[in-house]
Scaffold this active site. Structure first.
Site, PDB file in Angstrom:
ATOM      1  N   TYR A  70       0.984  -1.179  -0.103  1.00 35.38           N
ATOM      2  CA  TYR A  70      -0.099  -0.322  -0.046  1.00 35.38           C
ATOM      3  C   TYR A  70       1.078   1.521   0.496  1.00 35.38           C
ATOM      4  CZ  TYR A  70      -3.875  -3.553   1.375  1.00 35.38           C
ATOM      5  OH  TYR A  70      -4.460  -4.165   1.507  1.00 35.38           O
ATOM      6  N   HIS A 128       0.168 -11.690   0.868  1.00 37.44           N
ATOM      7  CA  HIS A 128      -0.778 -10.644   0.250  1.00 37.44           C
ATOM      8  C   HIS A 128      -1.579 -11.519  -0.844  1.00 37.44           C
ATOM      9  CE1 HIS A 128      -1.787  -6.353  -0.656  1.00 37.44           C
ATOM     10  NE2 HIS A 128      -2.785  -6.906  -0.781  1.00 37.44           N
TER      11      HIS A 128
END
Length: 299
Positions: A70, A128
């Protein structure tokens, strides 16, 4: 900004603190947390985003989910600033890039995340998504991080049934505590098989994008007459009904993202909404559960 009195803050804090989801290792995590995708990328919004996260903590949404991906670490830095002095109150989750998930590289990746977050450990560390690194190497790295106290537990993200089957066939693969996947009223594909698979093994779902990402689906959801009627019935916003729908299931953790305090308050208040059987029937009719296997939705 919405004016919230002390009694409202306390009632929401108590409700969200009470709502927990249990993990295979016997511990529990908050059911309603805060996502951080895109947070920290715009310096002009930094102050408001920090206030939003801190209000969420105050309202009992103490789970904060982030990732090294992010903003290329900017989100983790923002979270680290927001939770400074409050680390003990927060259930902190981050995620590792697939290409950094080998036995040794994952140690460096975790160290980088810990530094950006300003903490010495993560409550939960997730892969992820699947990449080219063999799962056995990722699991070995995760277990080493646990042994060193850098993470307390680990899980995965964006895994479908076939992936979970493979994971659990590998040594220590059954130490996986959660699977974080996209799930909302308009994206119900996991209900066909993945949700059942995980429930049989007591592995909770972490639902990202529980309010649906912006675009056609979100417009369709918010434009539905059924959702509007139910929202009016509870004197709530339609987005609150979407969130209440996700967390009606005690085995699901939801991590809605908010970049301003008003939206954070609305998310926290969704925990007080109890949809009844008729509400659920109307929503099921308008946005039905899947009747066949569907590809896993991924954003």
């Amino acid at each position: 900004m919405i004016n919230i009195d002390g009694s409202t803050i306390e009632s929401l804090r108590q409700e969200n603190t009470r709502r927990r989801v249990y993990l295979p290792d016997g511990t529990s995590m908050p059911q309603l947390g805060q996502g951080t995708w895109y947070l920290g990328e715009d310096p002009e919004k930094r102050e408001e985003e920090i206030k939003a996260l801190q209000l969420g903590i105050q309202l009992g949404m103490t789970l904060i989910d982030t990732a090294e991906m992010y903003g290329d670490g900017k989100s983790e830095r923002l979270v680290g600033e927001a939770i400074r002095g409050m680390r003990d109150e927060v259930y902190l989750v981050s995620k590792v890039y697939p290409h950094r998930a080998s036995r040794h590289e994952i140690l460096a990746a975790c160290a980088d995340s810990l530094k950006r977050l300003g903490t010495d450990h993560l409550d939960l560390y997730l892969l992820h998504w699947r990449g080219d690194v063999p799962l056995a190497l990722t699991i070995a790295g995760m277990e080493q991080l646990k042994a060193e106290g850098k993470i307390l537990r680990w899980g995965v993200s964006n895994f479908d049934v076939k992936d979970m089957d493979e994971l659990f066939s590998i040594k220590d693969g059954d130490q996986c505590q959660v699977n974080q996947v996209l799930y909302n009223l308009g994206s119900r594909g996991i209900e066909y098989d993945l949700m059942k698979w995980q429930k049989e093994r007591n592995v909770p779902i972490m639902a990202y994008s529980p309010l649906a990402q912006g675009g056609r689906l979100r417009r369709e959801l918010l434009g539905s007459e059924e959702l509007k009627r139910i929202a009016a019935k509870y004197n709530a916003e339609p987005l609150q009904i979407l969130l209440a729908w996700v967390i009606q299931n005690n085995d699901i953790v939801a991590i809605p993202r908010s970049s301003n305090p008003d939206h954070t308050y609305l998310n926290a208040a969704a925990a007080l909404i109890r949809l009844d059987e008729e509400d659920l029937k109307q929503l099921d009719k308008r946005f039905p559960a899947p009747t066949m296997k569907m590809a896993l939705d991924i954003l």
